[in-house]
Design a protein around this motif. Structure first.
Motif, mmCIF file in Angstrom:
data_model
loop_
_atom_site.group_PDB
_atom_site.id
_atom_site.type_symbol
_atom_site.label_atom_id
_atom_site.label_comp_id
_atom_site.label_asym_id
_atom_site.label_seq_id
_atom_site.Cartn_x
_atom_site.Cartn_y
_atom_site.Cartn_z
ATOM 1 N N VAL A 56 0.834 -1.194 0.000
ATOM 2 C CA VAL A 56 0.000 0.000 0.000
ATOM 3 C C VAL A 56 0.874 1.251 0.000
ATOM 4 C CG1 VAL A 56 -1.641 1.345 1.373
ATOM 5 C CG2 VAL A 56 -1.996 -1.104 1.083
ATOM 6 N N GLY A 57 1.919 1.255 0.822
ATOM 7 C CA GLY A 57 2.798 2.415 0.917
ATOM 8 C C GLY A 57 3.610 2.691 -0.330
ATOM 9 N N ASP A 58 3.712 1.711 -1.244
ATOM 10 C CA ASP A 58 4.446 1.898 -2.490
ATOM 11 C C ASP A 58 3.550 2.356 -3.645
ATOM 12 O OD1 ASP A 58 6.865 1.230 -1.326
ATOM 13 O OD2 ASP A 58 6.704 -0.888 -1.879
ATOM 14 N N LEU A 59 2.238 2.416 -3.402
ATOM 15 C CA LEU A 59 1.339 2.960 -4.422
ATOM 16 C C LEU A 59 1.605 4.449 -4.567
ATOM 17 C CD1 LEU A 59 -2.056 1.320 -3.379
ATOM 18 C CD2 LEU A 59 -0.817 0.901 -5.512
ATOM 19 N N PRO A 60 1.303 5.016 -5.738
ATOM 20 C CA PRO A 60 1.412 6.473 -5.846
ATOM 21 C C PRO A 60 0.438 7.119 -4.854
ATOM 22 C CG PRO A 60 0.349 5.542 -7.796
ATOM 23 C CD PRO A 60 0.818 4.386 -6.963
ATOM 24 N N PRO A 61 0.699 8.342 -4.429
ATOM 25 C CA PRO A 61 -0.187 9.002 -3.455
ATOM 26 C C PRO A 61 -1.651 9.001 -3.885
ATOM 27 C CG PRO A 61 1.746 10.365 -3.885
ATOM 28 C CD PRO A 61 1.809 9.200 -4.832
ATOM 29 N N GLU A 62 -1.894 9.142 -5.181
ATOM 30 C CA GLU A 62 -3.276 9.132 -5.674
ATOM 31 C C GLU A 62 -3.919 7.757 -5.491
ATOM 32 O OE1 GLU A 62 -0.706 12.094 -7.658
ATOM 33 O OE2 GLU A 62 -0.584 9.912 -7.599
ATOM 34 N N GLY A 63 -3.130 6.688 -5.587
ATOM 35 C CA GLY A 63 -3.637 5.340 -5.347
ATOM 36 C C GLY A 63 -3.992 5.143 -3.882
ATOM 37 N N GLN A 64 -3.166 5.678 -3.003
ATOM 38 C CA GLN A 64 -3.460 5.600 -1.573
ATOM 39 C C GLN A 64 -4.740 6.382 -1.251
ATOM 40 O OE1 GLN A 64 0.034 6.425 0.851
ATOM 41 N NE2 GLN A 64 1.342 5.512 -0.720
ATOM 42 N N ALA A 65 -4.916 7.540 -1.903
ATOM 43 C CA ALA A 65 -6.138 8.325 -1.707
ATOM 44 C C ALA A 65 -7.358 7.551 -2.192
ATOM 45 C CB ALA A 65 -6.027 9.670 -2.436
ATOM 46 N N THR A 66 -7.221 6.839 -3.315
ATOM 47 C CA THR A 66 -8.333 6.036 -3.835
ATOM 48 C C THR A 66 -8.685 4.923 -2.860
ATOM 49 O OG1 THR A 66 -7.756 6.562 -6.123
ATOM 50 C CG2 THR A 66 -9.124 4.606 -5.775
ATOM 51 N N LEU A 67 -7.679 4.275 -2.266
ATOM 52 C CA LEU A 67 -7.957 3.233 -1.266
ATOM 53 C C LEU A 67 -8.729 3.804 -0.079
ATOM 54 C CD1 LEU A 67 -4.719 1.033 -1.078
ATOM 55 C CD2 LEU A 67 -6.956 0.414 -2.021
ATOM 56 N N ARG A 68 -8.358 5.017 0.350
ATOM 57 C CA ARG A 68 -9.078 5.639 1.474
ATOM 58 C C ARG A 68 -10.536 5.897 1.090
ATOM 59 N NH1 ARG A 68 -3.966 8.068 2.194
ATOM 60 N NH2 ARG A 68 -4.537 9.915 0.977
ATOM 61 N N LEU A 69 -10.770 6.351 -0.140
ATOM 62 C CA LEU A 69 -12.143 6.582 -0.595
ATOM 63 C C LEU A 69 -12.939 5.278 -0.652
ATOM 64 C CD1 LEU A 69 -11.787 9.217 -3.469
ATOM 65 C CD2 LEU A 69 -12.852 9.529 -1.230
ATOM 66 N N ILE A 70 -12.300 4.214 -1.140
ATOM 67 C CA ILE A 70 -12.978 2.914 -1.217
ATOM 68 C C ILE A 70 -13.365 2.460 0.185
ATOM 69 C CG2 ILE A 70 -12.668 0.461 -1.775
ATOM 70 C CD1 ILE A 70 -10.798 1.436 -4.104
ATOM 71 N N ALA A 71 -12.435 2.583 1.146
ATOM 72 C CA ALA A 71 -12.709 2.161 2.524
ATOM 73 C C ALA A 71 -13.835 2.985 3.149
ATOM 74 C CB ALA A 71 -11.436 2.277 3.368
ATOM 75 N N ALA A 72 -13.926 4.260 2.764
ATOM 76 C CA ALA A 72 -14.956 5.143 3.312
ATOM 77 C C ALA A 72 -16.279 5.033 2.556
ATOM 78 C CB ALA A 72 -14.466 6.589 3.283
ATOM 79 N N GLY A 73 -16.280 4.336 1.422
ATOM 80 C CA GLY A 73 -17.496 4.219 0.628
ATOM 81 C C GLY A 73 -17.777 5.435 -0.240
ATOM 82 N N GLY A 74 -16.743 6.255 -0.503
ATOM 83 C CA GLY A 74 -16.892 7.420 -1.363
ATOM 84 C C GLY A 74 -16.909 8.698 -0.553
ATOM 85 N N PRO A 75 -17.240 9.806 -1.173
ATOM 86 C CA PRO A 75 -17.703 9.981 -2.548
ATOM 87 C C PRO A 75 -16.544 9.869 -3.537
ATOM 88 C CG PRO A 75 -17.496 12.119 -1.501
ATOM 89 C CD PRO A 75 -17.153 11.087 -0.464
ATOM 90 N N PHE A 76 -16.856 9.363 -4.713
ATOM 91 C CA PHE A 76 -15.856 9.129 -5.741
ATOM 92 C C PHE A 76 -15.895 10.249 -6.781
ATOM 93 C CE2 PHE A 76 -17.051 4.999 -4.004
ATOM 94 C CZ PHE A 76 -15.812 4.592 -3.542
ATOM 95 N N PRO A 77 -14.738 10.595 -7.333
ATOM 96 C CA PRO A 77 -14.680 11.735 -8.245
ATOM 97 C C PRO A 77 -15.230 11.468 -9.648
ATOM 98 C CG PRO A 77 -12.484 10.808 -7.936
ATOM 99 C CD PRO A 77 -13.412 10.087 -6.999
ATOM 100 N N TYR A 78 -15.356 10.218 -10.036
ATOM 101 C CA TYR A 78 -15.818 9.895 -11.390
ATOM 102 C C TYR A 78 -17.059 9.025 -11.309
ATOM 103 C CZ TYR A 78 -11.136 11.506 -12.589
ATOM 104 O OH TYR A 78 -10.006 12.251 -12.718
ATOM 105 N N ARG A 79 -18.009 9.264 -12.206
ATOM 106 C CA ARG A 79 -19.257 8.489 -12.168
ATOM 107 C C ARG A 79 -19.022 7.014 -12.457
ATOM 108 N NH1 ARG A 79 -21.145 7.388 -17.212
ATOM 109 N NH2 ARG A 79 -20.293 8.641 -18.904
ATOM 110 N N GLN A 80 -17.911 6.688 -13.154
ATOM 111 C CA GLN A 80 -17.622 5.291 -13.483
ATOM 112 C C GLN A 80 -17.045 4.526 -12.293
ATOM 113 O OE1 GLN A 80 -16.447 7.994 -15.146
ATOM 114 N NE2 GLN A 80 -16.402 7.660 -17.339
ATOM 115 N N ASP A 81 -16.611 5.221 -11.245
ATOM 116 C CA ASP A 81 -16.020 4.539 -10.096
ATOM 117 C C ASP A 81 -17.053 3.645 -9.419
ATOM 118 O OD1 ASP A 81 -13.535 5.660 -10.474
ATOM 119 O OD2 ASP A 81 -13.893 7.325 -9.111
ATOM 120 N N GLY A 82 -16.643 2.414 -9.145
ATOM 121 C CA GLY A 82 -17.513 1.444 -8.502
ATOM 122 C C GLY A 82 -18.285 0.568 -9.470
ATOM 123 N N VAL A 83 -18.097 0.774 -10.776
ATOM 124 C CA VAL A 83 -18.795 -0.068 -11.746
ATOM 125 C C VAL A 83 -18.131 -1.442 -11.809
ATOM 126 C CG1 VAL A 83 -19.575 1.910 -13.133
ATOM 127 C CG2 VAL A 83 -17.475 0.693 -13.761
#
Length: 164
Positions: free
Chosen positions: A74-101
């Motif tokens: 996890v710590g070797d992901l780019p910072p944006e990947g780590q931010a995406t993991l935090r959003l997934i764990a929180a259940g969103g909100p996601f920046p793109y409508r395609q997220d979660g498809v």
């Protein structure tokens, strides 16, 4: 012992156990695709310099996942990947409508599962006018997370805590 080191030891043990099962005990099948327990990034990669993962991230030896995919902490992901993991764990909100498809796994790189098993999420690419090529794909099991920096041409199993 760190989680990454524990996974390395487990991968090494599994790598040693599989060939032993083919030594006449009659109990285990092996594949012709035996791989070493750890790997390093190939020199060059795609788009990166020597020792990089193609997206600029430097890679050190990492264990292979059960699917034979390289792993990334996890710590070797780019910072944006780590931010995406935090959003997934929180259940969103996601920046793109395609997220979660549903991710269809048409490339058949990830383990075969039934329809609707995988979900995909965008990992922002700084400076890109589009969603870019980076994604995190998550299976129904919380530990089943994969990262692609090249729009599904390759995947790495994400290991470590649920979110950074």
């Amino acid at each position: 012992m760190s989680l990454l080191r524990s996974l390395s030891v487990l991968a090494l043990l599994l790598g040693l156990a599989l060939p032993l099962s083919a030594c006449g005990d009659g109990g285990g099948a092996t594949t012709s695709d035996q791989r070493p327990a750890t790997t390093t990034a190939p020199a060059g990669g795609t788009g990166g310099g020597p020792g990089t993962a193609g997206d600029g991230a430097t890679r050190s030896p990492v264990p292979r996942g059960a699917e034979g995919l390289d792993a990334i902490a996890v710590g070797d992901l780019p910072p944006e990947g780590q931010a995406t993991l935090r959003l997934i764990a929180a259940g969103g909100p996601f920046p793109y409508r395609q997220d979660g498809v549903t991710f269809q796994n048409r490339e058949r790189i990830l383990p075969a599962r039934g329809g609707g098993y995988y979900r995909e999420y965008t990992v922002r690419t700084p400076g890109s006018p589009t969603r870019g090529a980076r994604r995190i794909v998550v299976g129904r099991q919380p530990i089943e997370r994969y990262y692609t920096a090249d729009h599904y041409a390759s995947f790495r199993l994400i290991v470590g805590p649920e979110h950074p």
